[in-house]
Design an enzyme around this catalytic site. Structure first.
Site, short mmCIF file in Angstrom:
data_model
loop_
_atom_site.label_atom_id
_atom_site.label_comp_id
_atom_site.label_asym_id
_atom_site.label_seq_id
_atom_site.Cartn_x
_atom_site.Cartn_y
_atom_site.Cartn_z
N ARG A 295 63.46 46.90 43.93
CA ARG A 295 64.28 47.36 45.07
C ARG A 295 63.47 47.47 46.34
O ARG A 295 63.91 47.07 47.42
CB ARG A 295 64.99 48.66 44.73
CG ARG A 295 64.06 49.80 44.36
CD ARG A 295 64.81 51.12 44.33
NE ARG A 295 65.91 51.11 43.37
CZ ARG A 295 67.04 51.75 43.55
NH1 ARG A 295 67.25 52.44 44.65
NH2 ARG A 295 67.97 51.72 42.63
N THR A 296 62.25 48.00 46.25
CA THR A 296 61.44 48.12 47.46
C THR A 296 61.03 46.75 47.97
O THR A 296 61.05 46.47 49.17
CB THR A 296 60.20 48.98 47.17
OG1 THR A 296 60.63 50.25 46.68
CG2 THR A 296 59.37 49.20 48.41
N LYS B 4 40.57 45.23 35.23
CA LYS B 4 39.65 44.10 35.38
C LYS B 4 40.35 42.78 35.68
O LYS B 4 40.01 41.73 35.13
CB LYS B 4 38.76 43.95 34.14
CG LYS B 4 37.81 45.13 33.95
CD LYS B 4 36.75 45.20 35.03
CE LYS B 4 35.98 46.51 34.97
NZ LYS B 4 35.42 46.94 36.23
N ARG C 264 52.21 47.69 47.41
CA ARG C 264 52.64 48.65 46.40
C ARG C 264 51.58 48.65 45.32
O ARG C 264 51.21 47.58 44.84
CB ARG C 264 53.99 48.19 45.83
CG ARG C 264 54.47 49.02 44.65
CD ARG C 264 54.82 50.45 45.04
NE ARG C 264 55.83 50.98 44.17
CZ ARG C 264 57.07 51.28 44.55
NH1 ARG C 264 57.44 51.10 45.78
NH2 ARG C 264 57.92 51.76 43.68
N HIS D 266 54.77 57.35 50.10
CA HIS D 266 55.70 56.24 50.22
C HIS D 266 56.40 56.43 51.57
O HIS D 266 57.55 56.85 51.62
CB HIS D 266 56.70 56.30 49.05
CG HIS D 266 57.50 55.05 48.87
ND1 HIS D 266 57.48 54.00 49.77
CD2 HIS D 266 58.35 54.67 47.90
CE1 HIS D 266 58.28 53.05 49.36
NE2 HIS D 266 58.83 53.42 48.21
#
Lengths: 181, 320, 430
Positions: free
Chosen positions: B63-64, B91, B113, B141
């Site tokens: 959604r973001t 890693k 993100r 956020h």
């Protein structure tokens, strides 16, 4: 250092606007269907003044509003970001209207190009015309004004400063040398 | 020539703490303008033509990502989606190498993100581009808080104004919530009164330095608020003894029909999503007329357009 | 053997003397010297300290030679004014057998920059499950007296009790890394106002204090020697003060970084400030300084912990814990303790040389300067100052937290067993 030269004073500006108002009515055979949209910052106030003058001549309310062009400018990257000015379109919108764009100074023509794009986002007017208080030449795009308050020959590096009483407490237009900016 | 109002914003958006009152209002007001344009039939503006924005997502958040992507595309930016699972903790390629790679590809901005707090701050030190924090671990956020404030203001305030005197409750897992951290900073900046409601295990040690009231009793708080923001509660928290069971959590802190009736008329219900229906919020509440949860999603695009415009719309990197 | 005379130097008691060095020992400690020495060195403006002894150094060899080796680490130690270091056991393989501790000591001898004492692991592989061969290490050529699982806590109470008891037979000491593992799962920084803001999981003070409280009681019960590594909280200082008042045989160390740096620095998310135990609050710093001044905390130990750049150039949570400190320790102590009036130079000699040598049973080290004493000497000019530059550290790793900070003082000359390792602020070339 170059001198600052006053080229239009309060009376000149008010006469120029009155003449433009008459020309708009004449060209459009009346004021029906007109919508005046000013380009911020000073164009917005000039549009309101013109609407008032036309309205008093024709005895009717002339719809007028504000058209922000910032998001359509082609020189955004040359300066820090600019705050947006709210675009105000009167009820009735732009569809099939004769839209007269109003700005203080016509110079390169790029502002008007951006305004035409911004207007296109909003709708499809029947016709778009352009009124400016000063045309100082040096066009970089094929754009011409329908109504001009004063043609002002300048050199490209001179500065034309428009003051209007709503913001600057005085109505006047001056030319300053480039070094004087 | 009209002297436009030029804006000073921080170069990156890493934390709401980087913004002052005027800058926060500017973002909200710009978002209002852009929201009106988004309502128009033609939704594409040329503003960011030629700019490249990379959505760098080390965590799944469809959604973001979609919201940022829509915002960037409406401003005509080129968008590259880069999903990288795992961080250097596991890693993979290091965050720094990824940053340098993206810079070499000419990214003007990176929307990041990341599962670890502070990742955006670190990235900002390694790249010349603009960094926008789209959620870093349990830190912040910022665009979520901006869209929440935008949504609240649309209902309870007006353009140009802040949220002075409004009372907002934030309910749930504050300890692990980046949304809560950004919201506390922003709502406080905008003058709102904030009450956090959660079991003590889910409120961070050190919260006494936050400009908030704390309550363990949601029923006492709800009648006094103008809006209530429900936070997502992850059921795996139960395994670490933050609360005994999801049922108990729901009974003590969940928003249900009875509790919704405690809210004053016109009070708003917000949730940053994705929701655990039946856990922190019941379906009736999520779908009620007081719920503005879907508006939050729509407003997200406008707010992110505003952020992208304000950070990328000028001469970035030139004395900025 | 060459002979040296260090002219016009001040002893910790304020006496101005010339120090003569012949055959590895101090031959002269007076002002009226007739010069019969081959080499003259200027000591004006400087204070003479017994060579510093670090009870807590990570030399990383064997296993992580990319971060540090015995050679590079001891060279950094010499530059910082040290003539002896205790090499921590958390190498790869772990120093839990006679073979590994002997190897480390031998490498130290070969390098020749300072004396290297090996710390042995308390439990095999630091796993906390079975005792390492403590006796074998004690009786090996390395003569191990200090045992530590540092990096990990000996968290099992019974294991800790047994270790404390067992090392009594050879006068050993358990150096505890006090950290309750359950209270610090995935802990990233000091738990408090800053961690709340940054959204980093907290390392609560109680996780250290609870283990120290348990261990001083255990040490009291079995009448053993206990040493607490890198004390970092005000509460720990209180517990140790209480334990000492009860006559419990406990000693404690504080690191230079915990004396100077607070958790507010973590706001940068720069992992150069990531360390275990974490940087604490300003109140903790104040309590640590007072504790060191009043003797509650016995010594300063660096916890010099080198890490290669890639282990720090990442997001905070992925970064390694640790800071280098050998080259800056004395300056940090001057800044935090001497320039603030909390310690005089005699006490600095005690906290950084004499007492650490005593705790570690480091024969021949930490001896007050006197005629006939081994010539382990650090000549330090407290009037100089410098801005710390990471790249200028000679440790193989550059992870100093003091970059950009102005620190007072400069080590001018260092003698290790009568041989110079540093002359006129330059490392001796070989």
């Amino acid at each position: 250092m170059n001198a600052v030269k006053i080229v239009l004073e309060q009376g000149d500006i008010s006469r120029a606007l009155t003449r433009i108002a008459h020309e708009i009515i004449e060209k459009n055979r009346g004021s029906e269907n007109l919508l005046l949209l000013g380009i911020p910052t000073r164009g917005a106030y000039l549009a309101a003044r013109l609407a008032k003058i036309i309205g008093s001549i024709d005895q009717r309310e002339i719809p007028n509003g504000v058209l922000d062009i910032t998001l359509h400018r082609d020189d955004l990257r040359s300066r820090p970001p600019r705050a947006l000015t709210p675009t105000v379109i009167p009820a009735g919108g732009v569809e099939n209207k004769i839209v007269v764009l109003v700005d203080d100074v016509l110079f390169s023509g790029r502002t008007i190009r951006a305004a035409l794009d911004a207007l296109g986002e909003i709708g499809r007017p029947a016709q778009v015309q352009l009124a400016v208080l000063v045309d100082r030449g040096h066009r970089q795009l094929p754009i011409r004004a329908d109504y001009v308050g004063k043609n002002l020959p300048t050199s490209a590096d001179e500065i034309v400063r428009v003051s209007i009483s709503e913001i600057d407490e005085i109505d006047q237009i001056v030319i300053a040398g480039a070094n004087d900016a | 020539m009209t002297p436009e109002k030029l804006i000073e914003l921080p170069r990156h958006l890493l934390s709401i703490g980087d913004l002052n009152h005027n800058q926060a209002l500017l973002i909200l007001d710009t978002a209002e303008e852009l929201a009106r344009i988004s309502d128009a039939p033609i939704k594409k503006l040329p503003t960011l033509r030629g700019r490249t924005i990379v959505n760098l997502f080390f965590e799944d958040s469809t959604r973001t990502r979609i919201s940022f992507e829509a915002a960037a595309k409406r401003l005509s930016a080129d968008v590259i989606n880069f999903s990288a699972k795992g961080s250097s903790v596991s890693k993979g390629e290091s965050l720094k190498d990824t940053a340098l790679t993206l810079q070499a590809m000419g990214a003007d901005a990176v929307v990041l993100r990341h599962p670890e707090s502070g990742a955006a701050n670190r990235l900002a030190g390694w790249t010349n581009g603009v960094v926008i924090n789209a959620g870093d671990g349990t830190h912040e956020h910022p665009t979520q808080a901006l869209l929440d404030a935008f949504t609240i203001r649309r209902h309870l305030g007006s353009v140009g104004s802040d949220l002075e005197g409004k009372h907002i409750a934030i309910v749930g897992d504050v300890l692990h919530s980046r949304v809560a951290r950004s919201n506390v900073l922003l709502l406080n900046l905008l003058g709102a009164k904030i009450t956090l409601v959660a079991p003590p295990t889910l409120i961070p040690v050190g919260v006494e330095s936050w400009p908030v009231n704390i309550s363990y009793n949601i029923d006492e708080v709800l009648p006094e608020v103008d809006a209530v923001m429900m936070l997502r509660v992850q059921s795996e928290r139960m395994k670490n003894s933050f609360f005994p069971s999801t049922r108990e959590y729901s009974r003590l802190f969940g928003l249900n029909l009875d509790r919704m009736n405690l809210l004053p008329k016109g009070a708003l219900i917000l949730h940053p999503g994705p929701m655990n229906r039946g856990l922190e919020i019941s379906a009736e509440c999520a779908d009620s007329v007081q719920s503005v949860i879907l508006e939050q999603v729509a407003n997200g695009v406008s707010v992110r357009m505003a952020v992208l415009y304000l950070l990328l719309g000028g001469n970035i990197g030139v004395g900025a | 053997m060459s002979t040296y005379l260090i002219k016009d130097v001040e002893l910790v008691n304020g006496e101005k003397v010339d120090i003569g060095i012949v055959d590895g020992f101090i031959s002269e400690l007076s002002k009226k010297t007739v010069n019969t020495y081959a080499n003259l060195l200027d000591g004006s403006g400087c204070v003479a300290l017994p060579g510093l002894v670090d009870l807590h150094t990570h030399l990383r060899e064997p296993g992580r030679e990319d971060a540090e080796t015995v050679l590079t680490g001891t060279r950094a130690a010499a530059r910082g004014g040290y003539t002896a270091v205790f090499a921590m056991a958390n190498t790869d393989p772990v120093a839990d057998t006679a073979g590994v501790v002997e190897q480390v000591v031998r490498l130290g001898k070969e390098a020749g920059w300072c004396e290297v004492f090996a710390v042995g692991a308390v439990t095999k592989d630091l796993a906390g499950e079975t005792l390492a061969e403590l006796g074998a290490m004690a009786h090996s050529a390395a003569q191990v007296r200090v045992f530590s699982d540092d990096g990990k806590c000996v968290s099992d109470s019974q294991m800790m009790r047994r270790a404390l008891e067992y090392v009594r037979q050879f006068d050993g000491v358990i150096a505890q890394h006090a950290q309750d593992p359950k209270l610090t799962v995935n802990a990233q920084m000091n738990e408090g106002v800053v961690s709340a803001k940054l959204g980093l999981s907290g390392w609560p003070a109680v996780a250290e204090e609870a283990v120290i409280a348990r261990d001083v009681l255990l040490a009291s019960h079995v009448k053993s020697r206990l040493h607490i590594c890198h004390v970092s909280t005000a509460g720990s200082v209180d517990i140790i003060r209480w334990a000492k008042s009860r006559g419990i045989d406990v000693t404690a160390e504080v690191t230079p970084h915990h004396l100077l740096l607070s958790d507010e620095l973590v706001e940068s998310y720069d992992p150069k400030f990531k360390v275990n135990p974490p940087l604490r609050s300003n109140e903790d710093i104040a309590a640590l300084r007072i504790g060191l001044a009043d003797g509650t905390i016995d010594i300063v130990a660096t916890d010099h912990a080198p890490h290669p750049a890639e282990d720090k150039e990442c997001e905070w949570a992925g970064a390694a814990n640790g800071m280098i400190g050998l080259e800056t320790a004395l300056s940090v102590v001057q800044k935090t303790m001497v320039d603030t009036g909390l310690l005089n130079w005699s006490q600095v000699a005690d906290r950084m040389s004499i007492t650490p040598a005593k705790i570690g049973r480091a024969t021949g080290q930490g001896i007050e300067l006197a005629i006939g004493a081994p010539a382990n000497i650090t000549i330090y000019d407290p009037n100089k100052s410098r801005v710390v530059v990471a790249e200028e550290q000679i440790s193989k790793s550059k992870n100093t937290p003091f970059t950009g900070i102005t620190l007072p003082g400069e080590v001018r000359h260092v003698f290790y067993k009568g041989k110079p390792t540093m002359i006129s602020t330059k490392m001796v070339t070989r």
